[in-house]
Scaffold this motif. Structure first.
Motif, PDB file in Angstrom:
ATOM      1  N   ASP A 134     -47.935  -6.017  40.189  1.00  0.00           N
ATOM      2  CA  ASP A 134     -46.968  -5.444  39.253  1.00  0.00           C
ATOM      3  C   ASP A 134     -45.570  -5.397  39.893  1.00  0.00           C
ATOM      4  N   VAL A 135     -45.522  -4.951  41.144  1.00  0.00           N
ATOM      5  CA  VAL A 135     -44.232  -4.866  41.840  1.00  0.00           C
ATOM      6  C   VAL A 135     -43.626  -6.268  42.002  1.00  0.00           C
ATOM      7  N   ALA A 137     -44.077  -8.837  40.136  1.00  0.00           N
ATOM      8  CA  ALA A 137     -43.636  -9.371  38.847  1.00  0.00           C
ATOM      9  C   ALA A 137     -42.326  -8.739  38.394  1.00  0.00           C
ATOM     10  N   ARG A 138     -42.152  -7.460  38.758  1.00  0.00           N
ATOM     11  CA  ARG A 138     -40.979  -6.739  38.242  1.00  0.00           C
ATOM     12  C   ARG A 138     -39.794  -6.703  39.201  1.00  0.00           C
ATOM     13  N   TYR A 139     -40.006  -7.016  40.477  1.00  0.00           N
ATOM     14  CA  TYR A 139     -38.949  -6.839  41.481  1.00  0.00           C
ATOM     15  C   TYR A 139     -37.780  -7.789  41.217  1.00  0.00           C
ATOM     16  N   ASN A 140     -36.589  -7.194  41.191  1.00  0.00           N
ATOM     17  CA  ASN A 140     -35.381  -8.000  41.009  1.00  0.00           C
ATOM     18  C   ASN A 140     -34.351  -7.561  42.058  1.00  0.00           C
ATOM     19  N   GLU A 143     -31.114  -5.787  41.251  1.00  0.00           N
ATOM     20  CA  GLU A 143     -31.097  -4.427  40.688  1.00  0.00           C
ATOM     21  C   GLU A 143     -31.294  -3.333  41.733  1.00  0.00           C
TER      22      GLU A 143
END
Ligand SMILES: [Zn+2]
Length: 208
Positions: A134-135, A137-140, A143
């Motif tokens: 999950d991390v 997939a979401r890490y940007n 940001e």
């Protein structure tokens, strides 16, 4: 360990004598107020961080400070028995779940596993696979200033608190008596320990 006899002698002659009365009191019983759930990492030392004496902190240490979810209880009785005993028998009033920087367990989940065969470690870390995915997939990086490792290390603490709350005996303790669950994160290089001391309800709101 080098000079083990010398260190033991020093304990007896210095530390023990400095707290002799305390050790006499502790010889028959323990009444710890806190359960510390932390990584086995040698750099994480609960007594040092929280300036505690012997008898104050009951401890659960494992790779990546993991609390098995209730649905995973069957194969994790060693880990869960520590939590159960601390909460149900010793009646600690605080649980601190502590993550830390440069955690090898979190690093392994992000693709940097040890080159040596470590099947037991990887099996243990399986419990964090979905959080790690999950991390990732979401890490940007646009940001946040934090590395993906730091993000996983911090979110892992909240995930473990969520797992803690999945157990009925924990839910009961939260309901029936004064009881705090604290999320913390130790940044080894700076010596800073971040803590979230909000109420349990507010803390749960932080968990995705
Ligand atoms: Zn670690």
């Amino acid at each position: 360990m080098k000079q083990i006899q010398k260190r033991l002698q020093q304990f007896k002659e210095v530390d023990f004598l400095n707290h002799q009365e305390l050790y006499e009191q502790l010889s028959n019983k323990q009444e710890p107020h806190t359960l510390f759930i932390g990584c086995s990492d040698s750099r994480v030392n609960a007594e040092l961080l929280f300036q505690a004496l012997p008898g104050e902190i009951f401890q659960l240490r494992n790779i990546a400070n993991i609390v098995p979810h209730v649905t995973n209880s069957d194969r994790q009785s060693s880990t869960l028995s520590v939590i159960e005993y601390a909460v149900s028998v010793l009646e600690v009033d605080t649980i601190i779940v502590c993550g830390h920087s440069n955690c090898g367990g979190c690093r392994a989940l992000l693709g940097d596993a040890p080159k040596q065969p470590v099947p037991h470690t990887l099996h243990w870390l399986d419990q964090m696979t979905s959080l790690s995915q999950d991390v990732q997939a979401r890490y940007n990086p646009d940001e946040t200033d934090e590395s993906i490792n730091t993000v996983l290390e911090k979110l892992n603490v909240l995930e473990q608190i969520k797992n803690l709350m999945s157990h009925e005996f924990i839910q009961q303790a939260v309901k029936e008596r004064s009881f705090s669950v604290i999320a913390s994160y130790y940044d080894i290089g700076s010596g800073h320990v971040y803590t979230n001391t909000k109420s349990n309800d507010e803390l749960l709101e932080l968990i995705p």
